[in-house]
Design an enzyme around this catalytic site. Structure first.
Site, short mmCIF file in Angstrom:
data_model
loop_
_atom_site.label_atom_id
_atom_site.label_comp_id
_atom_site.label_asym_id
_atom_site.label_seq_id
_atom_site.Cartn_x
_atom_site.Cartn_y
_atom_site.Cartn_z
CD GLU A 6 -2.88 1.42 0.60
OE1 GLU A 6 -3.78 0.05 -0.06
OE2 GLU A 6 -2.55 2.14 -0.24
CE LYS A 27 4.45 7.52 -6.05
NZ LYS A 27 5.12 9.35 -5.31
#
Lengths: 428, 428
Positions: free
Chosen positions: A129, A205
């Site tokens: 995460e 990302k």
């Protein structure tokens, strides 16, 4: 019962993770259903003052010895790098039946599917995460909170450094190099800013977000990546005049033809939520059916935000809901079909520097017309005969392939003194 | 393996839930690790056209028969109401060892802790993500995504109807009643709008958010609740002039003295993220340590957003990560200590309608001074001798108890023609 944590890397994030696990121990135990405790740590310099007491932890000079330790149930890797020690530690931990938590976006973007396969084979969890916008639980939102949705598009502001620079340029009218220097002085940009300002960080990302959104393996190579190095104060000013803000956006979108992934400086309508995100903040918009739009906004970097995500992953694993890093089974994580350029559509902002002389505008407009590209607006301010002036055009929807052909022809205009600047206008 | 769903209530949300589970069945199975299928449904009118084919489902006239059916593993309740049939169905399902998923904020706000205790005793899950801002997985963020944080404040725009009305009033300058009528015509407000515009809906959601943020049982009675009925176009205009936007905010904040929960129309600084949330959108800001700020924005109501949350809860349960409705063990869900009024601080906006005559301003200012309340700004526009004029003051930080005393004295000013209007100025 206690979940024993081994921590590799004691920089800002590592120290904050250790501090949070210690200071919130009772709350975390209540939420996780078992105690969570750091037992071993490894970093480069044992004597460095990190503001935390290392006395209670076993020190390991060798990260791989920590990753293989029988007294560790979960390894947290916070040293970074797509390969090298981080990857070795991941493989050692997973092969040894230890859970593995990381903030390492480069490693997950490049080797995520392989590590997920190893985790599954060893019946442990891989969690990351913290790799994407740590302060907002966006991977959890994609995997779980919006699990009932068919995701059609995920996009956002994924690099705080670039957003800081673009915000400052907009607000002060200053030039890129000037603001970059300020960002470096403030610690928002590295001495070598390439990783941030050329879009690589955002592309890593985005590859992870796309993998979760569309159910595939991260495919960093498929992300068309450019940065903000060529964004000028002139374009910032034209954006403002046209009702846009320039933002470095990562966009992953599904179509019938495949998945399109790109990171680039874009024109965002000034009234769109993402155009209003200023400074170092990150923001990710998720579009799905049936939910519609869901937006998450928060700090993307820094010790606190990243440690928050690392600890959340640890609590998930301690609670028995660690699950799979990419949501779906690793075996199902195939490659994406990439949408071909001829099928990728968008509206564009085009700026061409030309010598101001009669007939130039007609010649420029004619190029768009010949390629069947419809012009939405055109700006040419002032008159400076025989001097360089900017001509700005915005287009209606066209294909990327067509715009490349337009750009080639524009570069060949006799009065043009430089190749045209192209920027997508995103519908947000 | 198949998780068999019984669906009580086939309104907009129920129909969308059935449709989503059917149309996304393969994706949901991949994410959940088992098939998820609606087997039984119950609603008031079997013959109504809902745009979905009911042929594949067992129809139950009696919701409680569905809740007790041996062919259902998980009951979804979408009929609403804090008591009555919804509560009976919940108790029947949980006592019978069935998982229970609901969008019913009233029932969770009033009976959540009791139902969580029943769920735990029967070793099943109680889940209610859809009860608060369905389009944003905010309960999951509080329970899991930010599980490592000590949450200090959670606040937001929890009612889309009120936000639509306030946005319209701001943009058009129109009066409350006028805009409410428009909202009703557009379907954003009910014929009887009390539940929304008096803040009750927002207060139920806030009680649930506070329970998750601070680890207690929902305490609806402890939420100080007022709505937007008394917000005038005059106050909207003054807010604009002072650099604020009026928003109905739900705020739950932790202090050394306890927990403070309130829903009221507030002045929000115009540049704050929440002040920029327009229309029917919901937004929740979470402040914690170490994360800092994390903001979630999305649709709070409607079939798609609510069904998205319902299905996410179902996928969580099917995946074996259903967990506990309030994160912590039900036995640990005590009541909150409420912060006393003398310890609740804030800055205030005050508007007093007075007859414009010499000495009035001095008298008004004197009241603030006598109570030790520091004035930050004062506005009185124009002069209309012997006519009613508004006097507006903003204060620095003071206590709620002190401001109540100021209000009492202001109401007694001889030239005042109505009690003062008070509104908190929130630091966002």
């Amino acid at each position: 019962m206690t979940l024993r944590i081994g921590l590799i890397g004691l920089g800002v994030v590592g120290a904050e993770t250790a501090r949070t696990l210690a200071s919130h121990a009772a709350m975390i135990e209540a939420r996780a259903g078992q105690a969570v405790r750091v037992t071993e740590v490894s970093a480069r310099d044992r004597s460095k003052d990190r503001g935390i007491d290392l006395a209670g932890y076993v020190w390991r000079d060798d990260p791989l010895a920590l990753a293989a330790s029988p007294d560790v149930d979960l390894v947290v890797e916070l040293i970074g790098g797509a390969e090298g020690m981080a990857l070795e530690a991941a493989k050692t931990a997973l092969a040894g039946g230890k859970h593995f938590v990381t903030a390492n976006k480069a490693m997950i973007a490049h080797h995520g599917a392989r590590l997920a396969t190893m985790a599954e084979a060893n019946n442990v969890s891989l969690a990351f995460e913290a790799a994407v916008a740590g302060g907002i639980p966006v991977l959890k939102a994609l995997k779980e909170g919006l699990a009932g949705n068919r995701i059609d598009r995920v996009y956002g502001i994924l690099n705080g450094t670039c957003n800081f620079i673009l915000t400052e340029m907009f607000e002060t009218g200053r030039a890129f190099d000037d603001v970059l220097a300020e960002a470096q002085a403030l610690g928002y940009a590295e001495a070598d800013p390439t990783f941030d300002i050329d879009g690589i960080d955002a592309a890593q990302k985005l590859a992870i977000l796309a993998a979760l959104a569309f159910g595939g393996a991260p495919d960093f190579a498929a992300v068309e990546t450019s940065g903000i190095r060529n964004v000028t104060d002139l374009d910032i000013a034209f954006a403002k005049e046209l009702g846009y803000r320039i933002r470095l956006l990562g966009v992953a979108v599904r179509s019938d033809m495949g998945i399109e992934q790109r990171v680039s400086a874009c024109m965002a309508p000034a009234n769109a939520a993402l155009a209003r995100i200023d400074g170092v903040t990150n923001a990710v918009m998720i579009e799905g059916v049936p939910v519609g739009h869901s937006l998450l906004v928060g700090p993307g970097a820094g010790g606190g935000a990243t440690a928050s995500a690392v600890v959340a992953d640890i609590v998930d694993i301690a609670s028995g809901r660690g699950g799979r890093g990419f949501g779906a089974a690793a075996a199902s994580l195939g490659g994406f079909k990439t949408t071909p350029a001829t099928a990728r559509t968008g509206a564009y902002y085009v700026r061409l520097m030309v010598i101001d002389r009669p007939g130039v505008i007609a010649e420029v407009a004619g190029i768009f017309g010949r390629h069947g590209v419809s012009i939405e607006s055109m700006l040419q301010h002032g008159r400076q005969p025989e001097e360089p002036v900017p001509v700005v055009l915005t287009t209606h929807e066209t294909t990327e392939a067509t715009m490349q052909a337009v750009a080639t022809d524009l570069a060949a205009v006799a009065a043009a003194i430089a190749p045209p600047i192209l920027m997508r206008i995103e519908s947000l």
